[in-house]
Scaffold this active site. Structure first.
Site, PDB file in Angstrom:
ATOM      1  N   ARG A 139       0.610  -1.378   0.229  1.00 36.81           N
ATOM      2  CA  ARG A 139       0.061   0.076   0.214  1.00 36.81           C
ATOM      3  C   ARG A 139       1.103   1.450   0.229  1.00 36.81           C
ATOM      4  O   ARG A 139       1.020   2.647  -0.344  1.00 36.81           O
ATOM      5  CB  ARG A 139      -0.884  -0.047   1.436  1.00 36.81           C
TER       6      ARG A 139
ATOM      7  N   LYS B 162       8.040 -15.858   8.523  1.00 39.15           N
ATOM      8  CA  LYS B 162       7.392 -16.815   9.688  1.00 39.15           C
ATOM      9  C   LYS B 162       6.785 -15.673  10.699  1.00 39.15           C
ATOM     10  O   LYS B 162       7.232 -14.555  10.257  1.00 39.15           O
ATOM     11  CB  LYS B 162       9.076 -17.124  10.238  1.00 39.15           C
TER      12      LYS B 162
HETATM   13  P1  NAP Z   1       5.917  -4.366   8.828  1.00 41.21           P
HETATM   14  O1  NAP Z   1       7.258  -3.932   8.727  1.00 41.21           O
HETATM   15  O2  NAP Z   1       5.020  -3.787  10.109  1.00 41.21           O
HETATM   16  O3  NAP Z   1       5.135  -4.735   7.989  1.00 41.21           O
HETATM   17  C1  NAP Z   1       4.820  -5.182   6.586  1.00 41.21           C
HETATM   18  C2  NAP Z   1       4.311  -4.836   5.463  1.00 41.21           C
HETATM   19  O4  NAP Z   1       3.503  -5.317   5.339  1.00 41.21           O
HETATM   20  C3  NAP Z   1       4.251  -3.133   5.799  1.00 41.21           C
HETATM   21  O5  NAP Z   1       5.087  -2.743   4.885  1.00 41.21           O
HETATM   22  C4  NAP Z   1       2.716  -3.431   4.981  1.00 41.21           C
HETATM   23  O6  NAP Z   1       2.887  -3.050   3.865  1.00 41.21           O
HETATM   24  C5  NAP Z   1       2.155  -5.081   5.024  1.00 41.21           C
HETATM   25  N1  NAP Z   1       0.426  -4.792   5.852  1.00 41.21           N
HETATM   26  C6  NAP Z   1       0.710  -4.157   7.207  1.00 41.21           C
HETATM   27  N2  NAP Z   1      -0.473  -5.082   7.932  1.00 41.21           N
HETATM   28  C7  NAP Z   1      -0.940  -5.209   6.553  1.00 41.21           C
HETATM   29  C8  NAP Z   1      -2.377  -5.679   6.118  1.00 41.21           C
HETATM   30  N3  NAP Z   1      -3.391  -5.549   7.275  1.00 41.21           N
HETATM   31  N4  NAP Z   1      -3.059  -5.879   4.979  1.00 41.21           N
HETATM   32  C9  NAP Z   1      -2.393  -6.073   4.117  1.00 41.21           C
HETATM   33  N5  NAP Z   1      -0.602  -5.730   4.307  1.00 41.21           N
HETATM   34  C10 NAP Z   1      -0.481  -4.635   4.910  1.00 41.21           C
HETATM   35  O7  NAP Z   1       6.020  -5.871   9.542  1.00 41.21           O
HETATM   36  P2  NAP Z   1       8.014  -6.534   9.311  1.00 41.21           P
HETATM   37  O8  NAP Z   1       8.800  -5.956  10.639  1.00 41.21           O
HETATM   38  O9  NAP Z   1       8.861  -6.704   7.903  1.00 41.21           O
HETATM   39  O10 NAP Z   1       7.579  -8.020   9.274  1.00 41.21           O
HETATM   40  C11 NAP Z   1       6.868  -8.982   8.676  1.00 41.21           C
HETATM   41  C12 NAP Z   1       6.213 -10.111   8.703  1.00 41.21           C
HETATM   42  O11 NAP Z   1       8.399 -10.483   8.486  1.00 41.21           O
HETATM   43  C13 NAP Z   1       6.710 -10.872  10.858  1.00 41.21           C
HETATM   44  O12 NAP Z   1       5.371 -12.432  10.045  1.00 41.21           O
HETATM   45  C14 NAP Z   1       7.918 -10.618  11.129  1.00 41.21           C
HETATM   46  O13 NAP Z   1       7.064 -11.783  11.749  1.00 41.21           O
HETATM   47  C15 NAP Z   1       8.639 -11.527  10.111  1.00 41.21           C
HETATM   48  N6  NAP Z   1       9.852 -10.799  10.462  1.00 41.21           N
HETATM   49  C16 NAP Z   1      10.411  -9.781  11.247  1.00 41.21           C
HETATM   50  C17 NAP Z   1      11.501  -9.420  11.256  1.00 41.21           C
HETATM   51  C18 NAP Z   1      12.083  -7.899  11.479  1.00 41.21           C
HETATM   52  O14 NAP Z   1      12.843  -7.773  11.967  1.00 41.21           O
HETATM   53  N7  NAP Z   1      11.229  -7.295  11.792  1.00 41.21           N
HETATM   54  C19 NAP Z   1      12.364 -10.270  10.972  1.00 41.21           C
HETATM   55  C20 NAP Z   1      12.005 -11.779  10.165  1.00 41.21           C
HETATM   56  C21 NAP Z   1      11.076 -12.218  10.189  1.00 41.21           C
HETATM   57  P3  NAP Z   1       1.857  -1.244   3.186  1.00 41.21           P
HETATM   58  O15 NAP Z   1       1.174  -0.730   4.414  1.00 41.21           O
HETATM   59  O16 NAP Z   1       2.905  -0.438   2.332  1.00 41.21           O
HETATM   60  O17 NAP Z   1       1.131  -1.871   2.649  1.00 41.21           O
END
Ligand code: NAP
Length: 309
Positions: free
Chosen positions: A34, A87
């Protein structure tokens, strides 16, 4: 192989984009987000439109938080795409089983990735433990939520898993390195009074041969961060440090530590996905998620002070 990345947030930009760029196998052909985008790559805001317009892209990698992920994964599979899941693979186990069944029906590959299993020293730990008798295993996973998840509200909402978001990484390593399956016996969950998910957790597991298995997860650790697994056996002690990047056997560190030991995790996940697609296979190991679901089902909840970012 052309691939689309969905959910251009922290993990997509930190790990997925560089891993795809460095791979001789993959080409990042589209993003769906988005708000986010990757320079030079076609950007969609609507997932259905991307699936319809880019029939040349056969593989989709979902980097969304767990709650919205199911609908995206199901739509991709129904559209005949192979799917790679960050994950945890879903918000609930039933969702994950439904995706597996759908992938079988549509004859596509589906991969529940566990990046911590691909850390440099996890394979060595598994090999070392394979012929020993385990007596005790203790996980200590303590980090600062404000440092690693700034402003991420979804982790505190139902399905966000709270401290199990990093804790499941530890459990993905434990389930990989132990030669037998364990199951949760008891848990204590510390939940901030203004939040839905735990900030701290202590877990105890039953082991088929009576070894003591426990885990402590805490999101309130400032200063030094700890991602450690200690295993005592009949033939010595193993310690995995820094989330599986370093290993010590009987106090002696393996000298072969690379400069950036966690850099291999995501390239290995994408290499695994390429193999699954080539072989038409599904890899949905849900054992780490079973432990988290069990902890949320069986855990005794203690209300602790409110958490504000
Ligand atoms: P994030 O930055 O908060 O979210 C990733 C993206 O998902 C956002 O940019 C958003 O994109 C989209 N999103 C969020 N809520 C949404 C919704 N309700 N509907 C549709 N799109 C949505 O999270 P992240 O840290 O990257 O984590 C994402 C996944 O990767 C999680 O499962 C986490 O456990 C895993 N992970 C994270 C890390 C870390 O260090 N952060 C490490 C390993 C794995 P838009 O708003 O632009 O659409």
């Amino acid at each position: 192989m052309k691939i689309a990345l969905v959910g251009i947030g922290k993990i997509a930009l930190d790990q997925h984009v560089p891993a795809i760029a460095a791979s001789p196998v993959w080409e990042l052909a589209a993003t769906v987000s988005r708000q986010g985008a990757v320079e030079g790559v076609e950007a969609f805001t609507d997932f259905a439109k991307m699936l319809e317009e880019r029939s040349d892209i056969r593989v989709v990698s979902l980097c969304l938080p767990p709650v919205p992920r199911f609908e995206y994964a199901a739509a991709a599979i129904r559209a005949g795409r192979h799917v790679m899941l960050e994950k945890p693979p879903g918000a609930t186990l039933a969702e994950c089983h439904a995706l597996t069944a759908l992938a079988q029906e549509h004859r596509v590959s589906l991969y529940a990735t566990w990046h911590s299993r691909e850390a440099d020293k996890v394979a060595a730990a598994k090999a070392w433990l394979s012929d020993k008798t385990l007596r005790r295993l203790k996980v200590t996973w303590k980090e600062d939520v404000r440092r690693w998840h700034p402003g991420q509200d979804w982790i505190w909402e139902p399905g966000g898993m709270g401290v199990f978001d990093p804790g499941i990484n530890a459990l993905s390593i434990v389930t990989e390195i132990l030669p037998v399956n364990i199951h949760l016996a008891s848990a204590t969950l510390e939940v901030p009074s203004n939040r839905q998910t735990p900030i701290g957790a202590e877990l105890h597991f039953a082991h088929p041969h009576g070894a003591e298995i426990s885990a402590v997860f805490d999101w309130r650790q400032t200063g030094e961060q700890t991602w450690m697994i200690e295993a005592e056996t009949d033939k010595g002690t193993l310690v995995l440090l820094d989330g599986g990047a370093r290993i010590q056997i009987d106090g002696v560190e393996d000298a072969l530590v690379s400069d950036n030991p966690l850099a291999g995790e995501y390239p290995r996940l994408y290499a695994n996905m390429a193999k699954l697609v080539a072989q038409g296979e599904i890899d949905m190991d849900l054992r780490p998620m079973v432990h988290v679901s069990d902890a949320l089902a069986l855990g005794r909840r203690i209300s602790v002070e409110p958490f504000n970012d």
